[in-house]
Motif scaffolding. Structure first.
Motif, PDB file in Angstrom:
ATOM      1  N   HIS A  34      -9.662  -0.671   0.475  1.00 13.46           N
ATOM      2  CA  HIS A  34      -8.831   0.459   0.064  1.00 13.46           C
ATOM      3  C   HIS A  34      -8.744   1.452   1.226  1.00 13.46           C
ATOM      4  O   HIS A  34      -9.730   1.693   1.921  1.00 13.46           O
ATOM      5  N   VAL A  43      -1.535   5.588   0.496  1.00 16.37           N
ATOM      6  CA  VAL A  43      -2.625   4.806  -0.097  1.00 16.37           C
ATOM      7  C   VAL A  43      -2.310   3.321   0.048  1.00 16.37           C
ATOM      8  O   VAL A  43      -1.203   2.874  -0.286  1.00 16.37           O
ATOM      9  N   TYR A  64       2.198   4.211  -7.125  1.00 11.22           N
ATOM     10  CA  TYR A  64       1.237   3.186  -6.727  1.00 11.22           C
ATOM     11  C   TYR A  64       1.750   1.807  -7.132  1.00 11.22           C
ATOM     12  O   TYR A  64       1.264   1.202  -8.088  1.00 11.22           O
ATOM     13  N   ASP A  70      -0.230   9.422  -2.837  1.00 17.11           N
ATOM     14  CA  ASP A  70      -0.753  10.507  -3.650  1.00 17.11           C
ATOM     15  C   ASP A  70       0.206  11.688  -3.559  1.00 17.11           C
ATOM     16  O   ASP A  70       0.902  11.871  -2.544  1.00 17.11           O
ATOM     17  N   ARG A 101       2.456  -2.245  -7.297  1.00 23.47           N
ATOM     18  CA  ARG A 101       1.570  -3.393  -7.152  1.00 23.47           C
ATOM     19  C   ARG A 101       2.383  -4.686  -7.133  1.00 23.47           C
ATOM     20  O   ARG A 101       3.363  -4.837  -7.855  1.00 23.47           O
ATOM     21  N   GLY A 140       1.133   2.929  -1.739  1.00 18.96           N
ATOM     22  CA  GLY A 140       1.763   4.016  -2.476  1.00 18.96           C
ATOM     23  C   GLY A 140       1.456   5.369  -1.877  1.00 18.96           C
ATOM     24  O   GLY A 140       1.055   5.484  -0.715  1.00 18.96           O
ATOM     25  N   ARG A 197       5.011   4.517 -13.371  1.00 19.47           N
ATOM     26  CA  ARG A 197       4.679   5.579 -12.438  1.00 19.47           C
ATOM     27  C   ARG A 197       4.895   6.930 -13.105  1.00 19.47           C
ATOM     28  O   ARG A 197       5.781   7.101 -13.952  1.00 19.47           O
ATOM     29  N   ASP A 254      -3.961  -0.489  -0.994  1.00 18.13           N
ATOM     30  CA  ASP A 254      -4.983  -1.096  -1.842  1.00 18.13           C
ATOM     31  C   ASP A 254      -4.750  -2.605  -1.911  1.00 18.13           C
ATOM     32  O   ASP A 254      -3.670  -3.051  -2.312  1.00 18.13           O
ATOM     33  N   THR A 270      -7.216   5.369   2.021  1.00 16.29           N
ATOM     34  CA  THR A 270      -6.574   6.608   1.586  1.00 16.29           C
ATOM     35  C   THR A 270      -6.455   7.540   2.784  1.00 16.29           C
ATOM     36  O   THR A 270      -7.454   7.872   3.419  1.00 16.29           O
TER      37      THR A 270
END
Length: 359
Positions: free
Chosen positions: A161, A191, A265, A234, A267, A232, A307, A193, A163
């Protein structure tokens, strides 16, 4: 019985040479890169817990690096600082359950905190700091029967991960005419992940001598892996960056505003499954054939997800989106021939088919 070791390495700019001379000073370079501190250290310990039954290992490592980059200064005029720190822990436990079965547990964790490189084309307040944890865990069973049959089964999981922390003193400002970035870094809040909630694999090997014109080393197995990835943002609302936007200028004149789709975010998931069989076939003492066949299925899709509403974009949900499912059959035929019969000269060749769906 326990065994272990420890080590420590350290240096600084006091032990480093500099090529700063009158010519570089005449070009405005008065302060070179300077290594403030650098160290790496750690310790290991391992040994027997129960005689002939249970063993363990643990290793801990850490490192830190800090330097003053060329031409970068803080608001008070002191040299800017770019830092990195990393902490790593490895654990392993092995259990000899019976004379023919063994269980192995492995776990690795690392935490990396680092600043991105800083240049003279950005304000020191836009220095980008990243938090990057990674975690890998595995449990494996191994077994043998007689002197010809070997089996293994493994299950594992993995996650990494990243950030990019939100720092700064105001909204992101980027002057493309100078160029120069101030206020907040353009990557603040990004971000990344990647994780595998599970991955399993198993194999079975069987050695059979004097079977159909020679000796055979058969092997069969499977792999099953699920991977989910996403990149994504924040939200910058309520942070020093003020909001989910960036201001763009050209030589001091405002030209446009950039709005970010945050928080968000997304996926994407792919599941890869494969089975295979192989035979290392020794015909006499001089010719060895390596035969194999593998079938695989790669299933990629975007799972159903939602979202939150942001400053500029409404709340939104999307249904499952199925991508193309790829299937492949991969044969392999390789051979090795001992030309002289004394193991000193070999002729090797073969043919195989490979599948790669990344394109």
């Amino acid at each position: 019985e326990f065994h272990g070791d420890a080590s420590w390495e350290q240096t600084s700019g006091k032990l480093a040479a500099s090529n700063l001379d009158a010519d570089l000073r005449s070009k405005g370079i008065n302060t070179p890169n300077y290594l403030r501190r650098r160290f790496y250290g750690g310790a290991d310990i391992g040994g027997r817990i129960v005689r002939n039954k249970l063993w363990f290992y643990r290793g801990v490592r850490g490192r830190q690096n800090a330097e003053n980059p060329l031409g970068v200064f803080q608001a008070d005029g002191s040299p800017g600082i770019v830092e990195q720190s990393q902490f790593m822990v490895t654990n392993k436990v092995s259990s000899q359950m019976t004379r023919s079965q063994r269980l192995v547990f492995f776990d690795y964790y690392q935490r990396l905190i680092k600043d991105d490189p800083v240049t003279v084309s950005q304000g020191y307040e836009t220095k980008q700091n990243n938090f990057q944890p990674q975690h890998t865990t595995k449990l494996e069973w191994q077994g043998v029967k007689g002197n010809a049959l070997v089996a293994s089964l493994q299950v594992s999981r993995w996650r990494v991960h990243v950030t990019q922390n939100i720092r700064g003193t105001g909204p992101e400002k980027n002057d493309i005419g100078i160029p120069f970035t101030s206020g907040t870094n353009a990557g603040a809040g990004n971000v990344v992940d990647h994780y595998r909630p599970w991955a399993t694999r198993g194999s079975l090997s069987w050695f059979k001598p004097d079977l159909f014109l020679g000796n055979h080393d058969f092997k069969a197995g499977y792999d099953d892996v699920k991977t989910t990835s996403g990149r994504g943002w924040d939200s910058r609302v309520g942070t020093p960056a003020k909001g989910d936007y960036g201001l763009r200028y050209s030589n001091g004149a405002p030209i446009e505003i950039l709005v970010y789709n945050a928080p968000n975010y997304p996926r994407t998931t792919v599941r890869s499954t494969a089975v295979y069989a192989a035979d290392k076939w020794s015909l006499g003492r001089r010719l060895t054939l390596n035969l194999g066949l593998r079938w695989s299925r790669d299933d990629g899709y975007i799972p159903a997800q939602c979202r939150e509403a942001g400053t500029f974009f409404p709340e939104n949900c999307s249904d499952h989106i199925q991508g193309a499912t790829q299937r492949s059959v991969v044969p392999r035929l390789y051979a090795t021939y001992d030309v002289t019969g004394d193991g000193k000269t070999a002729l090797k060749g073969g043919w195989g088919r490979f599948a790669d769906w990344r394109n």
